[in-house]
Write a protein that holds these residues in place. Structure first.
Motif, PDB file in Angstrom:
ATOM      1  N   UNK A  43       0.789  -1.231   0.000  1.00  0.00           N
ATOM      2  CA  UNK A  43       0.000   0.000   0.000  1.00  0.00           C
ATOM      3  C   UNK A  43       0.820   1.280   0.000  1.00  0.00           C
ATOM      4  N   UNK A  44       1.892   1.308   0.780  1.00  0.00           N
ATOM      5  CA  UNK A  44       2.706   2.531   0.850  1.00  0.00           C
ATOM      6  C   UNK A  44       3.362   2.822  -0.496  1.00  0.00           C
ATOM      7  N   UNK A  45       3.930   1.784  -1.107  1.00  0.00           N
ATOM      8  CA  UNK A  45       4.597   1.958  -2.395  1.00  0.00           C
ATOM      9  C   UNK A  45       3.586   2.318  -3.490  1.00  0.00           C
ATOM     10  N   UNK A  46       2.433   1.678  -3.447  1.00  0.00           N
ATOM     11  CA  UNK A  46       1.378   1.976  -4.425  1.00  0.00           C
ATOM     12  C   UNK A  46       0.949   3.441  -4.326  1.00  0.00           C
ATOM     13  N   UNK A  47       0.805   3.905  -3.108  1.00  0.00           N
ATOM     14  CA  UNK A  47       0.373   5.293  -2.903  1.00  0.00           C
ATOM     15  C   UNK A  47       1.432   6.277  -3.388  1.00  0.00           C
ATOM     16  N   UNK A  48       2.700   5.965  -3.117  1.00  0.00           N
ATOM     17  CA  UNK A  48       3.786   6.843  -3.580  1.00  0.00           C
ATOM     18  C   UNK A  48       3.822   6.886  -5.109  1.00  0.00           C
ATOM     19  N   UNK A  49       3.590   5.742  -5.737  1.00  0.00           N
ATOM     20  CA  UNK A  49       3.594   5.701  -7.205  1.00  0.00           C
ATOM     21  C   UNK A  49       2.457   6.559  -7.754  1.00  0.00           C
ATOM     22  N   UNK A  50       1.304   6.485  -7.122  1.00  0.00           N
ATOM     23  CA  UNK A  50       0.166   7.299  -7.554  1.00  0.00           C
ATOM     24  C   UNK A  50       0.475   8.790  -7.389  1.00  0.00           C
ATOM     25  N   UNK A  51       1.112   9.137  -6.285  1.00  0.00           N
ATOM     26  CA  UNK A  51       1.453  10.542  -6.044  1.00  0.00           C
ATOM     27  C   UNK A  51       2.413  11.065  -7.106  1.00  0.00           C
ATOM     28  N   UNK A  52       3.343  10.225  -7.539  1.00  0.00           N
ATOM     29  CA  UNK A  52       4.294  10.662  -8.574  1.00  0.00           C
ATOM     30  C   UNK A  52       3.573  10.948  -9.888  1.00  0.00           C
ATOM     31  N   UNK A  53       2.556  10.182 -10.180  1.00  0.00           N
ATOM     32  CA  UNK A  53       1.766  10.402 -11.394  1.00  0.00           C
ATOM     33  C   UNK A  53       0.904  11.654 -11.259  1.00  0.00           C
ATOM     34  N   UNK A  54       0.365  11.869 -10.087  1.00  0.00           N
ATOM     35  CA  UNK A  54      -0.423  13.083  -9.839  1.00  0.00           C
ATOM     36  C   UNK A  54       0.453  14.327  -9.957  1.00  0.00           C
ATOM     37  N   UNK A  55       1.670  14.217  -9.444  1.00  0.00           N
ATOM     38  CA  UNK A  55       2.613  15.333  -9.538  1.00  0.00           C
ATOM     39  C   UNK A  55       2.990  15.634 -10.993  1.00  0.00           C
ATOM     40  N   UNK A  67      -3.218  -1.467 -11.474  1.00  0.00           N
ATOM     41  CA  UNK A  67      -3.204  -2.928 -11.427  1.00  0.00           C
ATOM     42  C   UNK A  67      -2.437  -3.280 -10.161  1.00  0.00           C
ATOM     43  N   UNK A  68      -3.100  -3.090  -9.043  1.00  0.00           N
ATOM     44  CA  UNK A  68      -2.538  -3.296  -7.702  1.00  0.00           C
ATOM     45  C   UNK A  68      -3.653  -3.852  -6.824  1.00  0.00           C
ATOM     46  N   UNK A  69      -3.248  -4.435  -5.697  1.00  0.00           N
ATOM     47  CA  UNK A  69      -4.231  -5.117  -4.859  1.00  0.00           C
ATOM     48  C   UNK A  69      -4.885  -4.236  -3.805  1.00  0.00           C
ATOM     49  N   UNK A  70      -4.278  -3.125  -3.457  1.00  0.00           N
ATOM     50  CA  UNK A  70      -4.836  -2.303  -2.374  1.00  0.00           C
ATOM     51  C   UNK A  70      -5.516  -1.058  -2.936  1.00  0.00           C
ATOM     52  N   UNK A  71      -6.363  -0.413  -2.152  1.00  0.00           N
ATOM     53  CA  UNK A  71      -6.998   0.830  -2.597  1.00  0.00           C
ATOM     54  C   UNK A  71      -6.144   2.073  -2.368  1.00  0.00           C
ATOM     55  N   UNK A  72      -4.866   1.903  -2.054  1.00  0.00           N
ATOM     56  CA  UNK A  72      -4.012   3.058  -1.767  1.00  0.00           C
ATOM     57  C   UNK A  72      -3.962   4.072  -2.912  1.00  0.00           C
TER      58      UNK A  72
END
Length: 378
Positions: A215-227, A236-241
């Protein structure tokens, strides 16, 4: 006196004659039949209980990949001739081999190994236990007692791409992806094709996490895309992060595996979802009836009910919903033209010619990105 004697003799003779005649006409006395010994009823065989085991790569939790599989397990468990068990959070590799082998030793009739990285361990254990049936999810290796199974989730990805392409303002869609394997690449391509059908200017930016569940890594990856300017985050990940990261940034999101709307209600457009129940029940019925055969592959579609999308959020306009639902109806009717040509790769080269549709073999081995995707397949 003589006369009396003669009469007596005559009467005696007549009595004897009548006695003999009577004896001849009398029915023969039958010996009473002894009642037949009651046959001992053979003990009724108890219906065979099918023991089904499930191995999950992540926690079951209340959303995501293993959660969706576990809903399918519960559909099996509801049958009156089955018992089930599962082990969650099993890493791919040596740990999964140990867990699979332990299940086989405990007498399970069929074992479902639900992650791509369980493929080689499943094949190895299956050789040791030829009497056990094995079903491996999303892989390609088979054996006499090992089948593959998966669903055409790319159909759901395509529909979620249509929603995303219609909702973006920046024309930049982010995709948090696990591993660069055909299953994931195929989904990204379908998402991109759907997005660009309604918005030819849309581009899909991919970040690889190299993990199914973190979850932590997934969320960081999403933040990088948002940035980087993405205003819709798919995954394509298992958590809702990634969903949570999108909501925190005021962006939109698209979930995966199960309906993730409860985790990011203000962001969640829809999810590409699994419904494993029908497929799992079918397999268990085959085991029970003795019709299960190894060395097979199952790739069910939206038409079979194994893949779908979650209800679209209230922020999605009605005209967009109508367009997506119309395309969904075509897929449910068996009309799948998602990978129909002409389709170009990232270099602008036509890889699926006009008038042709990519065969399943090419889809299952897909290792290239379509035009509009930004990222590498490594």
């Amino acid at each position: 006196m003589k006369k009396m004697l003669k009469l007596f003799v005559a009467f005696a003779a007549m009595a004897l004659l009548l006695s003999l005649v009577a004896c001849g006409e009398a029915p023969q006395e039958k010996k009473a039949e002894e009642p037949a010994a009651e046959k001992a009823e053979a003990p009724k065989e108890e219906p065979k209980t099918i023991k089904a085991g499930f191995v999950y790569v992540s926690p079951v939790g209340d959303a995501g990949y293993s959660y969706a599989h576990d809903l399918g397990r519960k559909a099996v468990d509801a049958l009156d001739y089955t018992t089930t068990a599962f082990v969650e959070s099993v890493p791919e590799g040596a740990d999964s081999e140990r867990v699979i082998r332990n299940m086989a030793r405990k007498g399970f009739d069929i074992i479902f190994t639900t992650s791509f990285g369980y493929m080689d361990p499943t094949i190895k254990v299956a050789k040791e236990f030829p009497e056990v049936d094995f079903m491996h999810c999303s892989g390609f290796k088979k054996a006499e007692n090992v089948n593959n199974y998966f669903g055409r989730i790319y159909q759901s990805r395509y529909l979620t791409g249509m929603v995303s392409g219609a909702m973006t303002k920046t024309n930049k869609l982010g995709y948090v992806a696990a591993f660069p394997i055909p299953e994931v690449i195929r989904g990204i391509n379908a998402f991109a094709l759907g997005a660009r059908e309604v918005n030819p200017d849309a581009e899909i930016r991919v970040v690889w996490t190299k993990t199914w569940y973190d979850p932590a890594l997934e969320k960081d990856a999403a933040k990088s895309l948002l940035d980087a300017g993405c205003d819709v985050i798919a995954q394509h990940q298992d958590s809702p992060a990634p969903q949570e990261a999108a909501q925190e940034a005021g962006a939109y999101s698209v979930g995966y595996n199960s309906d993730m709307s409860s985790f990011a209600p203000k962001a969640h457009l829809t999810s590409a979802i699994w419904n494993w129940g029908p497929m799992y029940v079918k397999m268990i019925e085959q085991v029970k009836n003795g019709t299960w055969k190894g060395d097979q592959s199952m790739w069910w579609s939206m038409q079979d009910g194994v893949v779908d999308i979650a209800p679209m959020g209230p922020m999605v306009p009605e005209d967009v919903k109508a367009k997506v639902n119309a395309r969904k109806a075509e897929l449910k009717a068996g009309k799948d033209t998602i990978f129909a040509g002409p389709i170009k790769n990232q270099k602008g080269e036509v890889v699926i010619a006009e008038g042709t549709t990519a065969p399943d073999g090419d889809l299952l081995g897909m290792t290239w990105f379509v035009e509009g995707v930004v990222g590498t397949t490594e």
